[in-house]
Design a protein around this motif. Structure first.
Motif, PDB file in Angstrom:
ATOM      1  N   ILE A  49      48.673  12.236  19.473  1.00  0.00           N
ATOM      2  CA  ILE A  49      48.970  11.338  18.490  1.00  0.00           C
ATOM      3  C   ILE A  49      49.043   9.836  19.185  1.00  0.00           C
ATOM      4  O   ILE A  49      48.797   8.932  18.380  1.00  0.00           O
ATOM      5  N   ARG A  89      46.548   7.132  19.340  1.00  0.00           N
ATOM      6  CA  ARG A  89      45.713   6.351  18.146  1.00  0.00           C
ATOM      7  C   ARG A  89      46.121   4.912  18.608  1.00  0.00           C
ATOM      8  O   ARG A  89      45.449   3.911  17.890  1.00  0.00           O
ATOM      9  N   ARG A 139      46.317   4.356  25.061  1.00  0.00           N
ATOM     10  CA  ARG A 139      44.992   4.848  25.530  1.00  0.00           C
ATOM     11  C   ARG A 139      44.679   4.170  26.950  1.00  0.00           C
ATOM     12  O   ARG A 139      44.275   4.846  28.068  1.00  0.00           O
ATOM     13  N   TYR A 198      43.555  18.194  14.802  1.00  0.00           N
ATOM     14  CA  TYR A 198      43.513  16.340  14.203  1.00  0.00           C
ATOM     15  C   TYR A 198      44.189  15.405  15.279  1.00  0.00           C
ATOM     16  O   TYR A 198      43.708  14.455  15.510  1.00  0.00           O
ATOM     17  N   TYR A 199      45.158  16.242  15.902  1.00  0.00           N
ATOM     18  CA  TYR A 199      45.782  15.486  17.010  1.00  0.00           C
ATOM     19  C   TYR A 199      44.908  15.609  18.318  1.00  0.00           C
ATOM     20  O   TYR A 199      44.617  14.655  18.770  1.00  0.00           O
ATOM     21  N   LYS A 221      42.109  13.215  19.066  1.00  0.00           N
ATOM     22  CA  LYS A 221      42.467  11.778  19.383  1.00  0.00           C
ATOM     23  C   LYS A 221      42.060  11.608  21.048  1.00  0.00           C
ATOM     24  O   LYS A 221      41.665  10.823  21.555  1.00  0.00           O
ATOM     25  N   ASN A 238      39.227   9.488  22.467  1.00  0.00           N
ATOM     26  CA  ASN A 238      39.354   8.594  23.801  1.00  0.00           C
ATOM     27  C   ASN A 238      38.312   8.901  24.915  1.00  0.00           C
ATOM     28  O   ASN A 238      37.816   7.966  25.572  1.00  0.00           O
TER      29      ASN A 238
END
Length: 135
Positions: free
Chosen positions: A32, A35, A40, A80-81, A84, A88
């Protein structure tokens, strides 16, 4: 010690429940964090150093490095995590599902447009085990 749950018999599925949530807490915190662009950038610059910030298990860390999407879920990742991490890497959710099912993007999309996977032969792990034994 976790109790045996009926839904553990669903083939190809890792249900994200309280036990998996506890197991995957640090993994999900890492995912998470992606995000935010600054995170990132830091991860993409030096994955190892960024991962050191999260006290994951060795298996979780290796699954991240390998981008082993199904293993991430098995080790407590929330879809859902973990998506991410895929985002990326330039992988959208539909592409990720295609990778995770082994079907590829177009076949997965076609299956979903046609109404999804049939429950026949997909309700219990033993049904999949029987198919593998027939091969």
């Amino acid at each position: 010690m976790a109790l045996k749950k009926d839904y553990e018999d669903i083939p190809g599925t890792f249900v994200f429940d309280a036990d998996r949530g506890r197991e995957g807490y640090q993994l999900n915190q890492f995912c998470i964090s992606l995000r935010l662009q600054v995170n990132r950038d830091a991860f993409n610059a030096d994955e190892g150093a960024y991962l050191d910030k999260y006290p994951m298990t060795a298996d979780q860390r290796q699954a991240v490095i390998d981008r082993d999407w199904n293993r991430l879920l098995e080790l407590g990742g929330n879809i859902y995590y973990t998506s991410k991490l895929a985002a990326n890497d330039g992988i959208n959710f539909q592409q990720l599902a295609g990778l995770m099912t082994g079907m590829g993007n177009e076949a997965y999309r076609a299956m979903m447009v046609a109404g999804g996977r049939s429950p026949e032969g997909n309700r219990y792990q033993s049904e999949w085990d029987d198919k593998e034994g027939d091969s």
